[in-house]
Design a protein around this motif. Sequence first.
Motif, PDB file in Angstrom:
ATOM      1  N   SER A  65      38.844  22.681  30.707  1.00  0.00           N
ATOM      2  CA  SER A  65      37.890  21.575  30.726  1.00  0.00           C
ATOM      3  C   SER A  65      36.886  21.784  31.841  1.00  0.00           C
ATOM      4  O   SER A  65      37.260  22.137  32.955  1.00  0.00           O
ATOM      5  N   PRO A  66      35.569  21.571  31.561  1.00  0.00           N
ATOM      6  CA  PRO A  66      34.568  21.756  32.621  1.00  0.00           C
ATOM      7  C   PRO A  66      34.796  20.838  33.797  1.00  0.00           C
ATOM      8  O   PRO A  66      34.409  21.113  34.903  1.00  0.00           O
ATOM      9  N   ALA A  67      35.451  19.664  33.560  1.00  0.00           N
ATOM     10  CA  ALA A  67      35.647  18.697  34.642  1.00  0.00           C
ATOM     11  C   ALA A  67      36.817  19.088  35.538  1.00  0.00           C
ATOM     12  O   ALA A  67      37.016  18.494  36.570  1.00  0.00           O
ATOM     13  N   ALA A  68      37.583  20.060  35.114  1.00  0.00           N
ATOM     14  CA  ALA A  68      38.744  20.448  35.909  1.00  0.00           C
ATOM     15  C   ALA A  68      38.751  21.956  36.095  1.00  0.00           C
ATOM     16  O   ALA A  68      39.453  22.676  35.402  1.00  0.00           O
ATOM     17  N   PRO A  69      37.908  22.475  37.000  1.00  0.00           N
ATOM     18  CA  PRO A  69      37.862  23.925  37.213  1.00  0.00           C
ATOM     19  C   PRO A  69      39.201  24.430  37.735  1.00  0.00           C
ATOM     20  O   PRO A  69      39.927  23.701  38.409  1.00  0.00           O
ATOM     21  N   PRO A  70      39.577  25.677  37.406  1.00  0.00           N
ATOM     22  CA  PRO A  70      40.882  26.203  37.831  1.00  0.00           C
ATOM     23  C   PRO A  70      40.922  26.470  39.332  1.00  0.00           C
ATOM     24  O   PRO A  70      39.907  26.474  40.009  1.00  0.00           O
ATOM     25  N   ASP A  71      42.131  26.681  39.816  1.00  0.00           N
ATOM     26  CA  ASP A  71      42.315  27.038  41.225  1.00  0.00           C
ATOM     27  C   ASP A  71      42.027  28.533  41.361  1.00  0.00           C
ATOM     28  O   ASP A  71      42.866  29.383  41.044  1.00  0.00           O
ATOM     29  N   TYR A  72      40.800  28.864  41.809  1.00  0.00           N
ATOM     30  CA  TYR A  72      40.391  30.257  41.859  1.00  0.00           C
ATOM     31  C   TYR A  72      41.216  31.059  42.865  1.00  0.00           C
ATOM     32  O   TYR A  72      41.405  32.266  42.695  1.00  0.00           O
ATOM     33  N   TRP A  73      41.683  30.425  43.919  1.00  0.00           N
ATOM     34  CA  TRP A  73      42.537  31.138  44.876  1.00  0.00           C
ATOM     35  C   TRP A  73      43.807  31.631  44.188  1.00  0.00           C
ATOM     36  O   TRP A  73      44.240  32.765  44.386  1.00  0.00           O
ATOM     37  N   SER A  74      44.420  30.750  43.359  1.00  0.00           N
ATOM     38  CA  SER A  74      45.639  31.143  42.648  1.00  0.00           C
ATOM     39  C   SER A  74      45.358  32.220  41.616  1.00  0.00           C
ATOM     40  O   SER A  74      46.189  33.096  41.372  1.00  0.00           O
ATOM     41  N   VAL A  75      44.169  32.173  40.993  1.00  0.00           N
ATOM     42  CA  VAL A  75      43.820  33.179  39.990  1.00  0.00           C
ATOM     43  C   VAL A  75      43.852  34.574  40.609  1.00  0.00           C
ATOM     44  O   VAL A  75      44.321  35.540  39.997  1.00  0.00           O
ATOM     45  N   LEU A  76      43.376  34.698  41.862  1.00  0.00           N
ATOM     46  CA  LEU A  76      43.348  35.992  42.535  1.00  0.00           C
ATOM     47  C   LEU A  76      44.598  36.256  43.367  1.00  0.00           C
ATOM     48  O   LEU A  76      44.710  37.290  44.014  1.00  0.00           O
ATOM     49  N   ASP A 100      39.906  35.986  53.910  1.00  0.00           N
ATOM     50  CA  ASP A 100      38.648  36.596  54.323  1.00  0.00           C
ATOM     51  C   ASP A 100      38.051  37.446  53.206  1.00  0.00           C
ATOM     52  O   ASP A 100      38.670  37.666  52.154  1.00  0.00           O
ATOM     53  N   ALA A 101      36.820  37.943  53.452  1.00  0.00           N
ATOM     54  CA  ALA A 101      36.083  38.675  52.423  1.00  0.00           C
ATOM     55  C   ALA A 101      36.795  39.967  52.039  1.00  0.00           C
ATOM     56  O   ALA A 101      36.798  40.364  50.872  1.00  0.00           O
ATOM     57  N   SER A 102      37.411  40.651  53.021  1.00  0.00           N
ATOM     58  CA  SER A 102      38.093  41.903  52.718  1.00  0.00           C
ATOM     59  C   SER A 102      39.285  41.664  51.801  1.00  0.00           C
ATOM     60  O   SER A 102      39.492  42.393  50.830  1.00  0.00           O
ATOM     61  N   SER A 103      40.069  40.624  52.085  1.00  0.00           N
ATOM     62  CA  SER A 103      41.206  40.299  51.228  1.00  0.00           C
ATOM     63  C   SER A 103      40.740  39.874  49.850  1.00  0.00           C
ATOM     64  O   SER A 103      41.378  40.187  48.836  1.00  0.00           O
ATOM     65  N   LEU A 104      39.605  39.155  49.795  1.00  0.00           N
ATOM     66  CA  LEU A 104      39.065  38.711  48.512  1.00  0.00           C
ATOM     67  C   LEU A 104      38.690  39.907  47.641  1.00  0.00           C
ATOM     68  O   LEU A 104      39.011  39.956  46.450  1.00  0.00           O
ATOM     69  N   LYS A 105      37.996  40.877  48.236  1.00  0.00           N
ATOM     70  CA  LYS A 105      37.620  42.072  47.466  1.00  0.00           C
ATOM     71  C   LYS A 105      38.845  42.841  46.997  1.00  0.00           C
ATOM     72  O   LYS A 105      38.913  43.284  45.850  1.00  0.00           O
ATOM     73  N   ARG A 106      39.832  42.990  47.885  1.00  0.00           N
ATOM     74  CA  ARG A 106      41.009  43.762  47.532  1.00  0.00           C
ATOM     75  C   ARG A 106      41.789  43.077  46.408  1.00  0.00           C
ATOM     76  O   ARG A 106      42.241  43.737  45.462  1.00  0.00           O
ATOM     77  N   ALA A 107      41.926  41.748  46.499  1.00  0.00           N
ATOM     78  CA  ALA A 107      42.646  41.027  45.449  1.00  0.00           C
ATOM     79  C   ALA A 107      41.891  41.080  44.132  1.00  0.00           C
ATOM     80  O   ALA A 107      42.483  41.255  43.061  1.00  0.00           O
ATOM     81  N   PHE A 108      40.566  40.942  44.173  1.00  0.00           N
ATOM     82  CA  PHE A 108      39.773  41.002  42.941  1.00  0.00           C
ATOM     83  C   PHE A 108      39.892  42.375  42.298  1.00  0.00           C
ATOM     84  O   PHE A 108      40.035  42.494  41.078  1.00  0.00           O
ATOM     85  N   ARG A 109      39.845  43.434  43.094  1.00  0.00           N
ATOM     86  CA  ARG A 109      39.932  44.778  42.529  1.00  0.00           C
ATOM     87  C   ARG A 109      41.264  44.966  41.797  1.00  0.00           C
ATOM     88  O   ARG A 109      41.316  45.520  40.703  1.00  0.00           O
ATOM     89  N   GLY A 110      42.359  44.494  42.417  1.00  0.00           N
ATOM     90  CA  GLY A 110      43.657  44.645  41.776  1.00  0.00           C
ATOM     91  C   GLY A 110      43.786  43.828  40.505  1.00  0.00           C
ATOM     92  O   GLY A 110      44.298  44.305  39.488  1.00  0.00           O
ATOM     93  N   VAL A 141      39.200  35.977  36.077  1.00  0.00           N
ATOM     94  CA  VAL A 141      39.205  36.715  37.347  1.00  0.00           C
ATOM     95  C   VAL A 141      37.776  36.972  37.810  1.00  0.00           C
ATOM     96  O   VAL A 141      37.427  36.806  38.985  1.00  0.00           O
ATOM     97  N   ASN A 142      36.910  37.372  36.891  1.00  0.00           N
ATOM     98  CA  ASN A 142      35.505  37.611  37.197  1.00  0.00           C
ATOM     99  C   ASN A 142      34.846  36.327  37.708  1.00  0.00           C
ATOM    100  O   ASN A 142      34.090  36.321  38.695  1.00  0.00           O
ATOM    101  N   GLU A 143      35.155  35.227  37.038  1.00  0.00           N
ATOM    102  CA  GLU A 143      34.575  33.931  37.426  1.00  0.00           C
ATOM    103  C   GLU A 143      35.070  33.496  38.806  1.00  0.00           C
ATOM    104  O   GLU A 143      34.293  33.005  39.633  1.00  0.00           O
ATOM    105  N   ALA A 144      36.369  33.722  39.075  1.00  0.00           N
ATOM    106  CA  ALA A 144      36.923  33.328  40.374  1.00  0.00           C
ATOM    107  C   ALA A 144      36.268  34.097  41.505  1.00  0.00           C
ATOM    108  O   ALA A 144      35.905  33.527  42.537  1.00  0.00           O
ATOM    109  N   TYR A 145      36.066  35.392  41.326  1.00  0.00           N
ATOM    110  CA  TYR A 145      35.431  36.174  42.383  1.00  0.00           C
ATOM    111  C   TYR A 145      33.976  35.773  42.569  1.00  0.00           C
ATOM    112  O   TYR A 145      33.478  35.707  43.702  1.00  0.00           O
ATOM    113  N   ALA A 146      33.267  35.492  41.459  1.00  0.00           N
ATOM    114  CA  ALA A 146      31.867  35.103  41.552  1.00  0.00           C
ATOM    115  C   ALA A 146      31.709  33.810  42.349  1.00  0.00           C
ATOM    116  O   ALA A 146      30.759  33.649  43.116  1.00  0.00           O
ATOM    117  N   VAL A 147      32.637  32.874  42.184  1.00  0.00           N
ATOM    118  CA  VAL A 147      32.544  31.596  42.899  1.00  0.00           C
ATOM    119  C   VAL A 147      32.950  31.762  44.361  1.00  0.00           C
ATOM    120  O   VAL A 147      32.245  31.319  45.276  1.00  0.00           O
TER     121      VAL A 147
END
Length: 318
Positions: A4-15, A22-32, A55-61
Motif C-alpha cells: 500500500s502506498p500509505a504504508a511504505p516498507p521498512d527499508y532498513w529491514s529490507v537491506l 553509515d553509508a559504507s554499510s548501506l552500500k555493502r548491504a545493498f550489494r549483497g 531492494v533497489n527502492e530501499a537503497y534509492a530512498v
Amino acid sequence: MTRSPAAPPDYWSVLGLEPGADASSLKRAFRGQARRWHPDLNGNDPLAEERFKLVNEAYAVLSDPRRRQAWEAGGAGSGTAASEPQDPFATGFPDFEDYLDALLGDRRRPRRAAAADGFEAERDPVPPDEPQPPRQASGSVTASPPPPPPVQASSDQESLVELTPEQALQGERVELELADGTAVEVWTPPLAGDGWRLRLAGVTPGGGDHFLQLRVRTEEGLRIDGLRVLYPLELTPAEAALGCQVVVPTLRGAVKLRVPPGSSSGRLLRLRGRGQEWGELRGDQLVEVRIVVPEQLDEAEAALYRRLQELANDPDRP
C-alpha cells in the motif's frame, strides 16, 4: 508482492541493517542483497523480481538524504518525483555488474564517452577534390569534455588474510577494498593452508593482479595445511642426539611425544589423527625437529664441544 502506498516498507529491514547505518554499510548491504535477488541469478524464483525491485527502492530512498528524511517522517519517500531521474532499469534487468556500476557509481570498466551535446552529427558526403563549406554552429556553446585520466602502469598488489583453522577448513568470505576504492568479495577455497596465495586477476589499477596471502596459524605455533597440521619442535644438540620426551601442542590439547635418539634437523615425527577433521577424514600432525645451538657458550660447554669434535675427527676411533 503488493504494498500500500500509505504504508511504505521498512527499508532498513529490507537491506538487513539496523536503523542509522553509515553509508559504507548501506552500500555493502545493498550489494549483497542485489546480488542475491537479481532476476538473472534467480531464474527459478518467481518472487525474485519483486524482491529485487524492493531492494533497489530501499537503497534509492536511504541513500538520498531528502527522500530518506521524507520516508522517516512518514511521507512517500519511496515515490519518484517528476524532477528525479527515472530508474534506468525499469524496462528490463541488465547484467548484474552493469547494474552495480550504474547505482553505486563504480568505474571498474572503461566506457565510451558521449558527445558533448548528447548526439553525434552526421556529415554530408563531399567529394575529395571539392572544398568543404564552413559549418555553421547553432545552439548553446558547451565546454569540451575533460581529458581522459593518464594511463596507469600495471602493478601487482598483495594483502595478508589471517584465518582460523575452522575458517580455512570450511572456506571463508573475505571482503577487501582496493587502492582505487573498488570493493572485492572473494571466498577462500575449503581445505586451504598457511602460505597459500590466491590470485585475483586484473583487478588492480592498470590491470594488474591482486594476491591474497593466507596465514593459518594458532597461538601455540601450529600451522595448518589442509587436513595436516605442522609444528616445529626446537631441541638442543644433546636432546636430539640422546633422545628425549617432550610435550607438544595439538588442536585438541597437548600430548607427550618421544623423540628417538640421533634425530637430525628436518626429521618428521608423526602424530596420527591429530590433524583437521573433514567428515570421516582426519589428518595427521607432523612434528619437525629443529636443532638449536646456543648463541653463546661458557668455557665448560665450549670444552665439551671441542672434545666432541676431536672424537668425531679421530681416525682410530672405532
